[in-house]
Design a protein around this motif. Structure first.
Motif, short mmCIF file in Angstrom:
data_model
loop_
_atom_site.label_atom_id
_atom_site.label_comp_id
_atom_site.label_asym_id
_atom_site.label_seq_id
_atom_site.Cartn_x
_atom_site.Cartn_y
_atom_site.Cartn_z
N TRP A 1 2.07 1.37 -10.34
CA TRP A 1 2.54 2.70 -10.28
C TRP A 1 2.21 3.63 -8.87
N TYR A 2 1.14 3.28 -8.32
CA TYR A 2 0.80 3.92 -7.12
C TYR A 2 0.39 2.79 -5.93
N THR A 3 0.54 3.26 -5.14
CA THR A 3 0.11 2.41 -3.73
C THR A 3 -1.25 3.22 -3.15
N PHE A 4 -2.16 2.41 -2.51
CA PHE A 4 -3.37 3.02 -2.22
C PHE A 4 -3.63 2.59 -0.38
N GLY A 5 -3.63 3.65 0.28
CA GLY A 5 -3.74 3.60 1.66
C GLY A 5 -4.89 4.09 2.44
N LEU A 6 -5.26 3.47 3.50
CA LEU A 6 -6.28 3.98 4.27
C LEU A 6 -6.00 4.67 5.47
N ARG B 1 4.69 5.28 -6.96
CA ARG B 1 5.79 4.29 -6.33
C ARG B 1 7.06 4.79 -7.02
N PRO B 2 8.00 4.95 -6.09
CA PRO B 2 9.59 5.33 -6.72
C PRO B 2 9.98 4.30 -7.85
N GLU B 3 9.64 3.14 -7.49
CA GLU B 3 9.96 2.14 -8.84
C GLU B 3 8.66 1.52 -9.03
N PRO B 4 8.28 1.77 -10.31
CA PRO B 4 7.07 0.94 -10.40
C PRO B 4 7.16 -0.32 -10.89
N LEU B 5 6.01 -1.31 -10.58
CA LEU B 5 6.13 -2.66 -10.78
C LEU B 5 6.06 -3.05 -12.15
N VAL B 6 5.46 -2.36 -12.99
CA VAL B 6 5.51 -2.64 -14.56
C VAL B 6 5.87 -0.87 -15.18
N PRO B 7 6.94 -1.40 -16.14
CA PRO B 7 7.39 -0.01 -16.91
C PRO B 7 5.96 0.82 -17.33
N PRO B 8 6.14 2.26 -17.41
CA PRO B 8 5.12 2.74 -17.85
C PRO B 8 4.75 2.76 -19.13
N PRO C 1 -10.45 -12.36 -8.69
CA PRO C 1 -9.48 -11.37 -9.11
C PRO C 1 -9.20 -10.08 -8.09
N GLY C 2 -10.38 -9.93 -7.28
CA GLY C 2 -10.25 -8.99 -6.22
C GLY C 2 -9.44 -9.18 -5.08
N ARG C 3 -8.86 -10.36 -4.92
CA ARG C 3 -8.11 -10.97 -4.01
C ARG C 3 -6.56 -11.17 -4.36
N LEU C 4 -6.29 -10.74 -5.61
CA LEU C 4 -4.70 -10.43 -6.06
C LEU C 4 -3.98 -9.27 -5.39
N THR C 5 -2.82 -9.41 -5.02
CA THR C 5 -2.15 -8.23 -4.79
C THR C 5 -1.46 -7.61 -5.96
N ALA C 6 -0.75 -6.37 -5.50
CA ALA C 6 -0.21 -5.65 -6.77
C ALA C 6 0.93 -6.69 -7.29
N GLU C 7 1.67 -7.21 -6.38
CA GLU C 7 2.94 -8.02 -6.98
C GLU C 7 2.46 -9.07 -7.79
N GLN C 8 1.35 -9.84 -7.49
CA GLN C 8 0.73 -10.69 -8.18
C GLN C 8 0.19 -10.27 -9.56
N TRP C 9 -0.40 -9.12 -9.49
CA TRP C 9 -0.78 -8.68 -10.96
C TRP C 9 0.32 -8.41 -11.88
#
Length: 256
Positions: free
Chosen positions: A149-154, A179-186, A235-243
């Motif tokens: 539901w969110y992107t996190f940037g530095l 995210r304008p379009e979530p990767l998983v439905p709320p 687990p900490g190496r997975l991307t948002a899309e993979q999750w």
């Protein structure tokens, strides 16, 4: 900062005194927001820069003397609210900015991420916290839990000398965007977050072994192969899309 002048959640807050850092921080706030909510306004350095940039500002400050000083300084140009950062309910249609008291970073993030009223949050936090939340090198369970539901940037590193009193560590600017379009439905958030928690706390030398304790081997193998993930990946190496894909695989297996 003296304890007699600080609210219970603001102990340990370090105020920005570097005008360049203040300017850069405010420049990250989207200009199209209906309103900008500043959490922990303190002496008003960021507040003033937000006003100068043309934003409509709600400044939230817990300490009554600081809140009164902000009202005297800005008058009707700023809506000053005396409130606790961990309980304040933001209005709809706004963005956030905050020089976050280092001691409440994680509770504040959990509070903010659970709300649906804001679009972008520009947060000045400890450098290492910013790096972890932005998934530089590896991510945390908190970030993975909210990634669909969110992107996190530095957005940069802030030296300790930019604060008064000067902390023992540098700061980092964390920018969180909805995210304008979530990767998983709320509506699937609880199931997704429960899965993330199980994976992060599960036993095994990598996600392959962890998941085989949760899902049929063929489901795990298909997901690993489809996303070219080595079984020993942490687990900490997975991307948002993979999750998100893992959630869909687990959900399809359950529904089937």
């Amino acid at each position: 900062m003296s304890r007699s002048f600080a609210g219970p959640h603001e102990l340990g807050q370090n105020f920005l005194v570097d005008t360049r850092v203040v300017r850069d921080l405010v420049a990250l706030v989207p200009r199209g927001a209906e309103r900008v909510v500043e959490l922990g306004a303190g002496a008003g350095a960021i507040t003033a820069a937000l006003v100068d940039a043309g934003h409509r500002v709600t400044a939230v400050e817990l300490d009554p003397r600081r809140a009164a000083a902000l009202r005297r300084r800005f008058g009707d140009r700023v809506d000053v609210v005396r409130g606790d950062l961990l309980r304040f309910e933001e209005p709809d249609g706004h963005d956030l900015v905050s020089n976050v008291p280092f001691g409440i970073t994680t509770p504040l993030l959990r509070h903010l991420l659970g709300q649906r009223t804001w679009g972008t949050a520009v947060l000045l936090v400890q450098w290492e916290v910013a790096r972890k939340r932005a998934a530089l090198g590896s991510t945390t369970m908190l970030t993975a839990s909210w990634w669909p539901w969110y992107t996190f940037g530095l957005a940069g590193r802030v030296p300790a000398r930019a604060f008064r009193p000067m902390p023992s560590v540098d700061g980092g600017v964390l920018v969180i965007e909805r995210r304008p379009e979530p990767l998983v439905p709320p509506g699937e958030r609880a199931a997704y977050q429960a899965m993330v928690r199980r994976v992060f706390t599960g036993r095994g030398a990598g996600v392959g072994a962890i998941l085989r304790g949760m899902l049929p081997g063929r489901v795990v193998a298909r997901w690993l192969d489809a996303h070219r993930i080595a079984a020993g990946t942490l687990p900490g190496r997975l991307t948002a899309e993979q999750w998100a894909a893992l959630h869909r695989a687990a959900l399809h297996r359950t529904s089937s």
